[in-house]
Design a protein around this motif. Structure first.
Motif, PDB file in Angstrom:
ATOM      1  N   ASP A   1      33.198  -0.849 -38.731  1.00 36.31           N
ATOM      2  CA  ASP A   1      34.097  -1.924 -39.125  1.00 36.31           C
ATOM      3  C   ASP A   1      35.450  -1.628 -38.493  1.00 36.31           C
ATOM      4  O   ASP A   1      36.062  -0.598 -38.759  1.00 36.31           O
ATOM      5  CB  ASP A   1      34.211  -1.974 -40.649  1.00 36.31           C
ATOM      6  CG  ASP A   1      35.053  -3.128 -41.146  1.00 36.31           C
ATOM      7  OD1 ASP A   1      36.174  -3.313 -40.611  1.00 36.31           O
ATOM      8  OD2 ASP A   1      34.623  -3.822 -42.071  1.00 36.31           O
TER       9      ASP A   1
ATOM     10  N   GLU B   1      28.987   1.822 -40.056  1.00 40.92           N
ATOM     11  CA  GLU B   1      27.880   1.038 -40.606  1.00 40.92           C
ATOM     12  C   GLU B   1      26.592   1.765 -40.253  1.00 40.92           C
ATOM     13  O   GLU B   1      26.428   2.212 -39.111  1.00 40.92           O
ATOM     14  CB  GLU B   1      27.863  -0.380 -40.012  1.00 40.92           C
ATOM     15  CG  GLU B   1      29.119  -1.177 -40.265  1.00 40.92           C
ATOM     16  CD  GLU B   1      29.403  -1.428 -41.738  1.00 40.92           C
ATOM     17  OE1 GLU B   1      28.461  -1.394 -42.550  1.00 40.92           O
ATOM     18  OE2 GLU B   1      30.574  -1.661 -42.078  1.00 40.92           O
TER      19      GLU B   1
ATOM     20  N   VAL C   1      25.661  -5.027 -42.740  1.00 36.81           N
ATOM     21  CA  VAL C   1      27.081  -4.923 -43.063  1.00 36.81           C
ATOM     22  C   VAL C   1      27.362  -5.802 -44.277  1.00 36.81           C
ATOM     23  O   VAL C   1      26.856  -6.917 -44.380  1.00 36.81           O
ATOM     24  CB  VAL C   1      27.964  -5.319 -41.853  1.00 36.81           C
ATOM     25  CG1 VAL C   1      27.701  -6.735 -41.411  1.00 36.81           C
ATOM     26  CG2 VAL C   1      29.429  -5.124 -42.160  1.00 36.81           C
TER      27      VAL C   1
ATOM     28  N   ILE D   1      32.895  -6.046 -36.483  1.00 31.78           N
ATOM     29  CA  ILE D   1      32.120  -4.831 -36.229  1.00 31.78           C
ATOM     30  C   ILE D   1      32.107  -4.536 -34.727  1.00 31.78           C
ATOM     31  O   ILE D   1      31.815  -5.424 -33.919  1.00 31.78           O
ATOM     32  CB  ILE D   1      30.673  -4.975 -36.734  1.00 31.78           C
ATOM     33  CG1 ILE D   1      30.639  -5.337 -38.209  1.00 31.78           C
ATOM     34  CG2 ILE D   1      29.870  -3.712 -36.437  1.00 31.78           C
ATOM     35  CD1 ILE D   1      31.246  -4.316 -39.131  1.00 31.78           C
TER      36      ILE D   1
END
Length: 149
Positions: A116, A123, A132, A142
Motif C-alpha cells: 500500500d 500486502e 487488499v 497498491i
C-alpha cells in the motif's frame, strides 16, 4: 447506442484521436489514441462507477465490449480498479464507493512484493495474485513490484 446515461461526463477534445462512440448530440463519448504499439481509450463518462448499480445495462455492455477486445491479463473483484503499468512495477488504484470490502487482484504477471503506497503496509502475495482491504467509501493505491526474470 440509444441508452440513457446518468452521472457525470466530460467534454472530450480529439487532438488526433479517433471517435469510437458519440452521444446523441454528436459529442465524442469514447475515443481512442494510438501511441507506438499501444493505444489508450478514454470514456467521457464512468461506466465502472455506474456498472455496480442495478439496472445500468449500458455500463455493463460498454465495459464488456472494451474488456473483450483488450483481453486484459489481470482482473479485480472490485469493478472500479485501474492498473497503471510502469517499468518495474504495476500500480493498482482500487476505488470502493460502498461498504468496506476485500478486493482480490489476480494477474498473469508474477510479483515479488505488493505494498500500500500510502501506508507502506505490505500486502500478502499468493501465486495467483493478492488481496487488499479497501475501507468504506475510500480507495487504496497498491504498488506491485514485478518479480525478476
Amino acid at each position: 447506442e440509444g441508452d440513457p446515461v446518468r452521472g457525470f461526463w466530460a467534454d472530450l477534445t480529439l487532438a488526433g484521436a479517433e471517435t469510437l462512440a458519440t452521444f446523441d448530440d454528436g459529442r465524442p463519448a469514447l475515443i481512442r489514441q494510438h501511441h507506438g504499439s499501444g493505444e489508450a481509450i478514454l470514456c467521457a463518462l464512468d461506466p465502472a462507477l455506474e456498472a455496480h448499480r442495478p439496472g445500468q445495462a449500458w455500463a455493463e455492455r460498454l465495459l464488456t465490449r472494451l474488456c473483450r477486445v483488450r483481453h486484459p491479463d489481470w482482473s479485480s473483484t472490485v469493478p472500479q480498479t485501474v492498473r497503471r503499468r510502469c517499468a518495474r512495477a504495476d500500480h493498482y488504484f482500487v476505488h470502493n464507493p460502498g461498504p468496506a470490502r476485500t478486493a482480490w487482484i489476480s494477474a498473469d504477471t508474477p510479483y515479488a512484493e505488493a505494498m500500500d503506497v500510502l501506508t507502506a503496509e505490505p500486502e500478502p502475495l499468493h501465486p495467483s495474485g493478492f488481496s487488499v482491504r479497501v475501507p468504506a467509501a475510500s480507495a487504496v493505491w497498491i504498488r506491485a513490484v514485478r518479480a525478476a526474470g
